[in-house]
Design a protein around this motif. Structure first.
Motif, short mmCIF file in Angstrom:
data_model
loop_
_atom_site.label_atom_id
_atom_site.label_comp_id
_atom_site.label_asym_id
_atom_site.label_seq_id
_atom_site.Cartn_x
_atom_site.Cartn_y
_atom_site.Cartn_z
N ASP A 116 0.86 -1.19 0.00
CA ASP A 116 0.00 0.00 0.00
C ASP A 116 0.90 1.24 0.00
OD1 ASP A 116 -1.85 2.00 0.33
OD2 ASP A 116 -2.82 1.12 2.09
N GLU A 117 1.31 1.67 -1.17
CA GLU A 117 2.26 2.78 -1.27
C GLU A 117 1.65 4.12 -0.88
OE1 GLU A 117 3.85 2.69 -5.20
OE2 GLU A 117 4.90 0.79 -4.90
N GLU A 118 0.31 4.21 -0.81
CA GLU A 118 -0.35 5.46 -0.42
C GLU A 118 -0.46 5.58 1.10
OE1 GLU A 118 -1.15 7.81 -2.66
OE2 GLU A 118 -0.16 6.45 -4.07
N SER A 119 -0.18 4.52 1.83
CA SER A 119 -0.29 4.55 3.28
C SER A 119 0.80 5.43 3.88
CB SER A 119 -0.17 3.13 3.83
OG SER A 119 0.05 3.14 5.23
N VAL A 120 0.40 6.33 4.77
CA VAL A 120 1.38 7.17 5.47
C VAL A 120 2.27 6.31 6.37
CG1 VAL A 120 1.67 9.08 7.09
CG2 VAL A 120 -0.13 9.18 5.35
#
Length: 238
Positions: A116-120
């Motif tokens: 999940d590359e969008e996860s902070v």
């Protein structure tokens, strides 16, 4: 009325349920919130903790209840309740994933989460393999976990976070149709989640469909920012 056992996610502790627990009790339910090993006030050395230790702790609490419980897992606690369901199937009535990791047999949480590359959290995760722990960069904590929480809650929560045992994050799930797969499961998604993004939540539900899907318009920590909604959903599930 029902029995609930509440399992926190990574870095957190039983303290994170302090707004939800009394609301469920006021509705007539029996509620137990546990500290996983090396979390909250538990003194187990963090580098020694394994997924089996998490499961054993959950099992102890489940076996102390008079009836099979609704087992609720937030975030990383989702992986914990999945593995606990395999070992303590008869002690569980329903599995509830509160924006939790819903993993299939053979999947490890950290490997799945890193996709999940969008996860902070993915963007700010610090892994200390030598020390056996993982942390999140301090300046990312609010955006990752508490984006819609008030300042007082953020201050309290960030002061109580502890390093996460790495072993539990890298251990693959070991589940079966007779254990985990035999139990009803419900997913409560968080629509503004920056830690486990809505796209990842949906992807997990498509692979492992749930009997009921609900949602809260909140960040990753609705137990702080929307405790009424969390309690209402859990009461409705009961």
């Amino acid at each position: 009325m029902s029995t609930f056992v509440l399992v926190h996610g990574a870095w957190h502790g039983a303290w994170c349920w302090h707004k939800v627990l009394p609301r469920l009790e006021s509705a007539g339910h029996t509620v137990a919130a546990l500290d996983l090993p090396a979390h909250g006030t538990d003194t187990t050395p963090v580098g020694e903790v394994t997924m089996d230790d998490h499961v054993e702790r959950g099992g102890e609490v489940l076996e102390a209840q008079s009836d099979p419980a609704i087992l609720v897992g937030h975030s990383t606690g989702g992986a914990v309740i999945t593995q606990t369901a395999e070992a303590y199937t008869d002690e569980i009535d329903t599995l509830v994933y509160l924006t939790g990791f819903l993993l299939d047999d053979g999947e490890a949480l950290l490997e799945y989460a890193e996709a999940d590359e969008e996860s902070v959290v993915t963007q700010s995760l610090v892994v200390d393999e030598e020390g056996g722990v993982a942390t999140v960069e301090a300046d990312a904590l609010r955006e990752a976990f508490y984006a819609d929480c008030d300042d007082a809650d953020v201050t309290l929560a960030t002061s109580l976070l502890r390093p996460e045992p790495l072993a539990g994050l890298v251990t693959p799930m070991q589940t079966s149709d007779e254990g985990f797969g035999s139990l009803p499961r419900v997913y409560i998604g968080c629509e503004q989640d920056n830690a486990i993004t809505p796209a990842t939540q949906e992807r997990m539900r498509k692979r492992l469909p749930c009997d009921d899907v609900r949602s809260i318009d909140s960040s990753h920590s609705p137990f702080l920012s929307a405790p009424e909604a969390v309690a209402e959903h859990l009461d409705g599930i009961a």
